[in-house]
Write a protein that holds these residues in place. Structure first.
Motif, short mmCIF file in Angstrom:
data_model
loop_
_atom_site.label_atom_id
_atom_site.label_comp_id
_atom_site.label_asym_id
_atom_site.label_seq_id
_atom_site.Cartn_x
_atom_site.Cartn_y
_atom_site.Cartn_z
N UNK A 24 0.83 -1.21 0.00
CA UNK A 24 0.00 0.00 0.00
C UNK A 24 0.86 1.25 0.00
N UNK A 25 0.28 2.30 -0.54
CA UNK A 25 0.94 3.61 -0.56
C UNK A 25 0.29 4.53 0.47
N UNK A 26 1.11 5.44 1.01
CA UNK A 26 0.60 6.44 1.95
C UNK A 26 0.03 7.63 1.18
N UNK A 27 -0.38 8.67 1.90
CA UNK A 27 -1.00 9.84 1.29
C UNK A 27 -0.06 10.54 0.30
N UNK A 28 1.24 10.40 0.51
CA UNK A 28 2.22 11.01 -0.39
C UNK A 28 2.54 10.13 -1.59
N UNK A 29 1.93 8.95 -1.66
CA UNK A 29 2.16 8.05 -2.79
C UNK A 29 3.37 7.15 -2.63
N UNK A 30 3.86 7.00 -1.39
CA UNK A 30 5.02 6.16 -1.13
C UNK A 30 4.60 4.83 -0.50
N UNK A 31 5.09 3.74 -1.06
CA UNK A 31 4.80 2.42 -0.53
C UNK A 31 5.67 2.13 0.68
N UNK A 46 9.17 -2.44 -3.83
CA UNK A 46 8.07 -2.01 -4.70
C UNK A 46 8.37 -0.63 -5.28
N UNK A 47 8.93 0.24 -4.45
CA UNK A 47 9.31 1.59 -4.90
C UNK A 47 10.35 1.48 -6.02
N UNK A 48 11.31 0.58 -5.85
CA UNK A 48 12.37 0.41 -6.84
C UNK A 48 11.83 -0.21 -8.14
N UNK A 49 10.90 -1.15 -8.04
CA UNK A 49 10.40 -1.88 -9.21
C UNK A 49 9.39 -1.07 -10.03
N UNK A 50 8.61 -0.22 -9.39
CA UNK A 50 7.50 0.43 -10.09
C UNK A 50 7.90 1.19 -11.35
N UNK A 51 8.96 2.02 -11.33
CA UNK A 51 9.29 2.73 -12.58
C UNK A 51 9.71 1.78 -13.70
N UNK A 52 10.30 0.66 -13.36
CA UNK A 52 10.70 -0.33 -14.36
C UNK A 52 9.46 -0.96 -14.98
N UNK A 53 8.53 -1.36 -14.13
CA UNK A 53 7.28 -1.95 -14.62
C UNK A 53 6.56 -0.96 -15.52
N UNK A 54 6.43 0.29 -15.08
CA UNK A 54 5.73 1.31 -15.86
C UNK A 54 6.36 1.50 -17.24
N UNK A 55 7.70 1.55 -17.28
CA UNK A 55 8.39 1.73 -18.57
C UNK A 55 8.11 0.59 -19.53
N UNK A 56 8.03 -0.62 -19.01
CA UNK A 56 7.86 -1.79 -19.87
C UNK A 56 6.40 -2.04 -20.27
N UNK A 57 5.48 -1.30 -19.66
CA UNK A 57 4.06 -1.51 -19.98
C UNK A 57 3.74 -1.21 -21.44
N UNK A 58 4.58 -0.46 -22.12
CA UNK A 58 4.36 -0.20 -23.54
C UNK A 58 4.42 -1.49 -24.36
N UNK A 59 4.94 -2.57 -23.76
CA UNK A 59 5.04 -3.85 -24.45
C UNK A 59 3.86 -4.78 -24.16
N UNK A 60 2.89 -4.29 -23.38
CA UNK A 60 1.73 -5.14 -23.08
C UNK A 60 1.01 -5.51 -24.38
N UNK A 67 -1.65 -2.90 4.12
CA UNK A 67 -0.61 -2.38 4.99
C UNK A 67 0.41 -3.47 5.31
N UNK A 68 1.57 -3.07 5.77
CA UNK A 68 2.65 -4.01 6.07
C UNK A 68 2.22 -5.11 7.04
N UNK A 69 1.50 -4.75 8.09
CA UNK A 69 1.08 -5.74 9.09
C UNK A 69 0.18 -6.81 8.46
#
Length: 135
Positions: free
Chosen positions: A46-53, A58-72, A85-87
């Motif tokens: 989950x992400x907080x109000x500022x958009x941080x997981x 997950x934070x590290x992977x997200x920009x990579x996933x987004x970039x590759x979505x053009x290949x869907x 949430x983490x718990x």
């Protein structure tokens, strides 16, 4: 093209649909509403109000996933699912772990197939691209 992952939103991109959900029930509903389509699912903390997981991987992977979505594939569905949430995630009896057999976040999978990338595998653009492009 910018892809935003806002909770409970649906976007239709040039050739694929993006669905944003939170929790197991919303994920199951999104899948059932899209039966017969090629579904890719990305599970993240989950992400907080500022958009941080809470999940640093997950934070590290997200920009990579987004970039590759053009290949869907054309006509496919990309479900962005916040697992909680983490718990909740750490509970071995949560629905994602118990029912879907997820072992970590981030996880990217092709729904209904054994194809899955877990944690650090999601950092590798070439693996993500292969997930999106191989039949």
């Amino acid at each position: 093209m910018v892809t935003r992952f806002d909770r409970n939103s649906v976007q239709t991109m040039a050739n694929y649909e993006v669905v944003n959900v939170r929790g197991y029930d919303e994920f199951c509903q999104a899948v059932s509403e899209r039966k017969g389509k090629d579904i890719f699912a990305y599970f993240t903390g989950d992400k907080d109000a500022e958009g941080n997981s809470w999940c640093p991987d997950c934070v590290k992977a997200e920009p990579i996933i987004k970039r590759e979505m053009s290949h869907l594939p054309e006509g496919s569905v990309f479900i962005y699912c916040q697992v909680g949430e983490r718990a909740y995630w750490k509970d071995p009896n949560n629905d994602f772990k118990k029912t879907m057999k997820l072992i970590g976040v981030p996880t990217l999978l092709r729904y209904g197939t054994p194809h899955k990338l877990v944690e650090e595998e999601c950092f590798k653009a070439e693996l993500v691209r292969m997930m999106f492009t191989e039949e």
